[in-house]
Design a protein around this motif. Structure first.
Motif, PDB file in Angstrom:
ATOM      1  N   SER A  24       0.499  -2.088 -10.748  1.00 41.95           N
ATOM      2  CA  SER A  24      -0.198  -3.271 -11.258  1.00 41.95           C
ATOM      3  C   SER A  24       0.209  -3.591 -12.695  1.00 41.95           C
ATOM      4  O   SER A  24      -0.093  -4.675 -13.198  1.00 41.95           O
ATOM      5  CB  SER A  24      -1.714  -3.069 -11.190  1.00 41.95           C
ATOM      6  OG  SER A  24      -2.123  -2.013 -12.044  1.00 41.95           O
ATOM      7  N   PHE A  25       0.907  -2.648 -13.360  1.00 41.05           N
ATOM      8  CA  PHE A  25       1.351  -2.896 -14.730  1.00 41.05           C
ATOM      9  C   PHE A  25       2.446  -3.972 -14.728  1.00 41.05           C
ATOM     10  O   PHE A  25       3.238  -4.059 -13.784  1.00 41.05           O
ATOM     11  CB  PHE A  25       1.926  -1.629 -15.355  1.00 41.05           C
ATOM     12  CG  PHE A  25       0.929  -0.547 -15.639  1.00 41.05           C
ATOM     13  CD1 PHE A  25      -0.424  -0.721 -15.400  1.00 41.05           C
ATOM     14  CD2 PHE A  25       1.338   0.665 -16.170  1.00 41.05           C
ATOM     15  CE1 PHE A  25      -1.340   0.286 -15.664  1.00 41.05           C
ATOM     16  CE2 PHE A  25       0.444   1.685 -16.436  1.00 41.05           C
ATOM     17  CZ  PHE A  25      -0.904   1.485 -16.189  1.00 41.05           C
ATOM     18  N   PRO A  26       2.527  -4.786 -15.759  1.00 39.88           N
ATOM     19  CA  PRO A  26       3.661  -5.709 -15.856  1.00 39.88           C
ATOM     20  C   PRO A  26       4.964  -4.918 -15.924  1.00 39.88           C
ATOM     21  O   PRO A  26       5.018  -3.858 -16.558  1.00 39.88           O
ATOM     22  CB  PRO A  26       3.400  -6.467 -17.163  1.00 39.88           C
ATOM     23  CG  PRO A  26       2.282  -5.800 -17.829  1.00 39.88           C
ATOM     24  CD  PRO A  26       1.604  -4.873 -16.888  1.00 39.88           C
ATOM     25  N   TRP A  27       6.000  -5.433 -15.254  1.00 46.54           N
ATOM     26  CA  TRP A  27       7.242  -4.662 -15.181  1.00 46.54           C
ATOM     27  C   TRP A  27       7.846  -4.417 -16.562  1.00 46.54           C
ATOM     28  O   TRP A  27       8.520  -3.406 -16.791  1.00 46.54           O
ATOM     29  CB  TRP A  27       8.251  -5.358 -14.271  1.00 46.54           C
ATOM     30  CG  TRP A  27       9.527  -4.575 -14.178  1.00 46.54           C
ATOM     31  CD1 TRP A  27      10.745  -4.932 -14.621  1.00 46.54           C
ATOM     32  CD2 TRP A  27       9.673  -3.253 -13.636  1.00 46.54           C
ATOM     33  NE1 TRP A  27      11.663  -3.933 -14.387  1.00 46.54           N
ATOM     34  CE2 TRP A  27      11.027  -2.884 -13.784  1.00 46.54           C
ATOM     35  CE3 TRP A  27       8.793  -2.349 -13.037  1.00 46.54           C
ATOM     36  CZ2 TRP A  27      11.521  -1.655 -13.360  1.00 46.54           C
ATOM     37  CZ3 TRP A  27       9.282  -1.122 -12.615  1.00 46.54           C
ATOM     38  CH2 TRP A  27      10.637  -0.776 -12.780  1.00 46.54           C
ATOM     39  N   PHE A  72       5.545  -7.027  -5.763  1.00 46.40           N
ATOM     40  CA  PHE A  72       4.768  -7.314  -6.969  1.00 46.40           C
ATOM     41  C   PHE A  72       5.290  -8.510  -7.757  1.00 46.40           C
ATOM     42  O   PHE A  72       4.888  -8.734  -8.894  1.00 46.40           O
ATOM     43  CB  PHE A  72       4.747  -6.060  -7.845  1.00 46.40           C
ATOM     44  CG  PHE A  72       4.339  -4.834  -7.072  1.00 46.40           C
ATOM     45  CD1 PHE A  72       3.044  -4.687  -6.614  1.00 46.40           C
ATOM     46  CD2 PHE A  72       5.276  -3.866  -6.738  1.00 46.40           C
ATOM     47  CE1 PHE A  72       2.678  -3.576  -5.866  1.00 46.40           C
ATOM     48  CE2 PHE A  72       4.919  -2.751  -5.995  1.00 46.40           C
ATOM     49  CZ  PHE A  72       3.616  -2.611  -5.555  1.00 46.40           C
ATOM     50  N   THR A  73       6.200  -9.255  -7.134  1.00 42.47           N
ATOM     51  CA  THR A  73       6.639 -10.514  -7.726  1.00 42.47           C
ATOM     52  C   THR A  73       6.217 -11.642  -6.800  1.00 42.47           C
ATOM     53  O   THR A  73       5.989 -11.411  -5.601  1.00 42.47           O
ATOM     54  CB  THR A  73       8.165 -10.520  -7.924  1.00 42.47           C
ATOM     55  OG1 THR A  73       8.800 -10.200  -6.688  1.00 42.47           O
ATOM     56  CG2 THR A  73       8.585  -9.506  -8.978  1.00 42.47           C
ATOM     57  N   ALA A 115       0.813  -1.221   0.000  1.00 44.11           N
ATOM     58  CA  ALA A 115       0.000   0.000   0.000  1.00 44.11           C
ATOM     59  C   ALA A 115       0.841   1.262   0.000  1.00 44.11           C
ATOM     60  O   ALA A 115       0.372   2.325  -0.425  1.00 44.11           O
ATOM     61  CB  ALA A 115      -0.927  -0.009   1.217  1.00 44.11           C
ATOM     62  N   THR A 116       2.069   1.195   0.473  1.00 41.45           N
ATOM     63  CA  THR A 116       2.915   2.391   0.581  1.00 41.45           C
ATOM     64  C   THR A 116       4.129   2.334  -0.330  1.00 41.45           C
ATOM     65  O   THR A 116       5.007   3.189  -0.227  1.00 41.45           O
ATOM     66  CB  THR A 116       3.394   2.580   2.036  1.00 41.45           C
ATOM     67  OG1 THR A 116       4.160   1.420   2.432  1.00 41.45           O
ATOM     68  CG2 THR A 116       2.224   2.746   2.982  1.00 41.45           C
ATOM     69  N   TRP A 117       4.175   1.376  -1.232  1.00 43.03           N
ATOM     70  CA  TRP A 117       5.351   1.208  -2.075  1.00 43.03           C
ATOM     71  C   TRP A 117       5.587   2.448  -2.943  1.00 43.03           C
ATOM     72  O   TRP A 117       4.679   2.959  -3.582  1.00 43.03           O
ATOM     73  CB  TRP A 117       5.191  -0.012  -2.970  1.00 43.03           C
ATOM     74  CG  TRP A 117       6.450  -0.354  -3.704  1.00 43.03           C
ATOM     75  CD1 TRP A 117       6.726  -0.106  -5.021  1.00 43.03           C
ATOM     76  CD2 TRP A 117       7.606  -0.988  -3.166  1.00 43.03           C
ATOM     77  NE1 TRP A 117       7.975  -0.551  -5.341  1.00 43.03           N
ATOM     78  CE2 TRP A 117       8.545  -1.097  -4.212  1.00 43.03           C
ATOM     79  CE3 TRP A 117       7.933  -1.465  -1.900  1.00 43.03           C
ATOM     80  CZ2 TRP A 117       9.794  -1.672  -4.039  1.00 43.03           C
ATOM     81  CZ3 TRP A 117       9.185  -2.045  -1.719  1.00 43.03           C
ATOM     82  CH2 TRP A 117      10.099  -2.146  -2.769  1.00 43.03           C
ATOM     83  N   PRO A 146       7.557   7.805 -11.004  1.00 38.51           N
ATOM     84  CA  PRO A 146       7.075   6.869 -12.012  1.00 38.51           C
ATOM     85  C   PRO A 146       8.219   5.988 -12.498  1.00 38.51           C
ATOM     86  O   PRO A 146       9.393   6.248 -12.218  1.00 38.51           O
ATOM     87  CB  PRO A 146       6.571   7.792 -13.127  1.00 38.51           C
ATOM     88  CG  PRO A 146       7.411   9.024 -12.983  1.00 38.51           C
ATOM     89  CD  PRO A 146       7.681   9.179 -11.516  1.00 38.51           C
ATOM     90  N   ALA A 147       7.893   4.950 -13.248  1.00 33.73           N
ATOM     91  CA  ALA A 147       8.931   4.060 -13.759  1.00 33.73           C
ATOM     92  C   ALA A 147       9.781   4.727 -14.830  1.00 33.73           C
ATOM     93  O   ALA A 147      10.913   4.320 -15.074  1.00 33.73           O
ATOM     94  CB  ALA A 147       8.300   2.793 -14.316  1.00 33.73           C
TER      95      ALA A 147
END
Length: 590
Positions: free
Chosen positions: A501-504, A117-118, A89-91, A423-424
């Motif tokens: 939730s997106f695929p890495w 998320f893995t 929740a806090t990632w 963001p990524a």
């Protein structure tokens, strides 16, 4: 083979499998013997043995910390369902990374290593995490870290807060100097020198912006510091230049530096001022961080508290009456903001294809009533461009006033920043003042085209060369702040939509799209605009030009003098092009 981009190295590091545990070792063969041109990583034959790490731990009085990623609670054998749910929740939030020694905020460089998320059964590798950190409490700790890393041929990195878009506060196989607890602040009531007489603040590297602001405000002063409360004052923020809500009247943070205290690669403590080690002072003040030495502290000019006001408001496509009206209003906002910036105001805001949210138009020295009057032409323009749909009422204008910047910041700004995450992928661009004055139609078209691709903007708009600032607080001395930032109307951070939730694999897709498709749209309208060196993308095609704008050659000469062997390294820092990664992620001489 050496890799001049990180993408391939990261992809290799991501392909792992095995037993479910936190693993210190790398994915390289233990039989690998690196030549002297590469720094050792775990499992290399030259990697320091446990007794050497134990010896270092004794040297730093038991403050050597072996890294266990916070995400390990989501993987066996450390799996804890409740803790993993809380972490999920806090990632990405600052409170997850800043108070911990090895955590960092750059998702791209975190590379989905040991995350929530893995699958819990997957192996929890260190990846790009620094395996060990020294909890720095003194200059001796810094010297011990420098000496150990040099003798053992491993990387040294500096982690202050971890607010770094380029992953420079971590590194595969690195020893990290964690500066978080080296954080004292002291007011000097009467700093006296040939270049400045007046009140000043001495701030150690680990002091956070909000804490420093609260400290000086309680004693009647204001300091130029970043908007995000957990950004450290004397780290990369100050070294990169440092913008602020106060930059319109007091300039960039680097403009206010009186002296620096650093430890160089040979362990020497050096003080740099406009009159002592002046070249180093010039380079440290805006020329980039982490490349000349380890900053222990900075002393900066401070200013008396004064009345200050802020305005916040927002509007959307539906409120504006349609898409065309919305973008007409965005354009009008940008044009009407210019005279306000010329008065020393600074604006921070964000906008997408659907909504503009203005967190603050801040006006030092003005009451809320005078600010409202100053803003009226802007509000009138928004009303006109939206066929009377946008009014003061529909904009939800909120005016606030306080007797000090910190009080206003605490009440109106700080809470808005609590939920921000990196963001990524993201990039930066300046909006040159000339482009806004002469070529605004093409600029508006480009901004809209990028937003229509699903990208958003976070913006600080300012004019550090306005006449008000020139009267109140000219720079203490010449410095290496990017000339293209001095000339800018604003600085943009451009980000795609992202969710954990997106695929890495989507992270690399977005990184490539951003650099190869999105930025060219903007660059066609504002060629050679450049980007703020602290808020951009590590894969910028011409880092020397974009981030340094004519200062790089002199900075590189100073780098060669102060750090001739290139011990201190950063992916976008001065001297970056003398190094590259091999296929296992070792840092090697290029």
């Amino acid at each position: 083979m050496l890799l001049r981009t990180i993408a391939t190295a990261l992809a290799i590091l991501a392909v792992t499998a095995g037993i479910p545990e936190v693993v210190l070792g790398s994915e390289s063969s233990p039989a690998f013997q690196t030549a002297i041109q590469c720094r050792y990583i775990p499992d290399d034959l030259g990697w320091p043995q446990p007794q050497l790490w134990n010896q270092l731990n004794r040297t730093v009085n038991g403050r050597l910390i072996a890294t266990v990623p916070v995400g390990s609670v989501c993987h066996y054998p450390n799996y804890d369902e409740a803790k993993c749910n809380d972490l999920t929740a806090t990632w990405g939030l600052v409170q997850t990374a800043v108070p911990r020694p090895a955590e960092f905020l750059a998702l791209y460089f975190q590379n989905n290593t040991c995350t929530p998320f893995t699958p819990s059964s997957t192996r929890c590798l260190l990846g790009n995490y620094a395996p060990y950190s020294i909890d720095v409490r003194s200059i001796d700790d810094v010297r011990a870290g420098i000496s150990f890393a040099q003798k053992r041929n491993i990387r040294l990195v500096i982690k202050n807060s971890g607010h770094d878009f380029y992953g420079q506060s971590t590194g595969k196989g690195a020893l990290s100097l964690w500066m978080h607890n080296y954080n004292k602040t002291t007011i000097i009531p009467n700093y006296s020198s040939s270049y400045y007489d007046g009140p000043a603040l001495h701030v150690q590297t680990g002091a956070e912006a909000a804490a420093a602001g609260a400290y000086v405000s309680a004693q009647g002063y204001t300091v130029v510091a970043g908007s995000c409360p957990t950004v450290k004052m004397a780290g990369g923020y100050l070294g990169g230049g440092g913008h602020s809500y106060l930059s319109g009247i007091y300039g960039f943070a680097a403009d206010n530096v009186l002296e620096w205290e650093i430890v160089t690669a040979d362990g020497e403590r050096v003080v740099a001022t406009p009159t002592e080690n002046a070249d180093l002072y010039w380079a440290l003040s805006g020329g980039g961080s982490g490349t000349y030495g380890v900053v222990l502290s900075a002393t900066v000019r401070i200013f008396p508290n004064e009345v200050i006001s802020n305005a916040a408001f927002s509007f959307s496509v539906s409120q504006a009456g349609g898409v065309e009206q919305y973008w007409n209003a965005v354009s009008a906002f940008h044009q009407q903001l210019k005279p306000l910036l010329d008065q020393g105001m600074v604006a921070e805001y964000g906008f997408t294809n659907e909504t503009m949210v203005v967190t603050g138009v801040m006006a030092p020295g003005q009451t809320s009533q005078s600010l409202q009057s100053s803003l009226q032409p802007l509000f009138d323009a928004l009303t006109a461009k939206s066929c009377s749909q946008l009014t003061a009422k529909s904009l939800g204008v909120k005016l606030a006033q306080a007797d000090s910047y910190y009080d206003l910041y605490k009440a109106e700004i700080e809470a808005h920043l609590a939920g921000l995450v990196f963001p990524a992928a993201m990039a930066g661009r300046f909006v040159p003042r000339k482009a806004m004055d002469v070529n605004s139609t093409d600029l508006d078209t480009a901004l809209r085209a990028v937003a229509e691709r699903g990208y958003s903007y976070a913006v600080i708009a300012l004019n550090v060369l306005n006449s008000v600032r020139n009267r109140t607080a000219p720079p203490i001395a010449p410095n290496a702040v990017q000339p293209n930032f001095n000339d800018a109307y604003s600085s943009l951070m451009i980000s795609p939509r992202w969710s954990n939730s997106f695929p890495w694999s989507e992270a690399q897709v977005l990184q490539d799209q951003l650099m190869n498709e999105i930025l060219p749209i903007y660059d066609a309208a504002a060629p050679d605009a450049g980007a703020y060196k602290n808020e951009a993308n590590w894969a910028e095609k011409d880092i020397k030009k974009s981030f340094y704008a004519g200062t790089y050659e002199r900075l590189d000469d100073i780098k060669k003098q102060i750090d001739p062997k290139g011990f201190f390294y950063g992916i976008t820092s001065v001297g970056f092009d003398r190094f590259a990664w091999d296929s296992a992620g070792r840092l090697c001489n290029a």
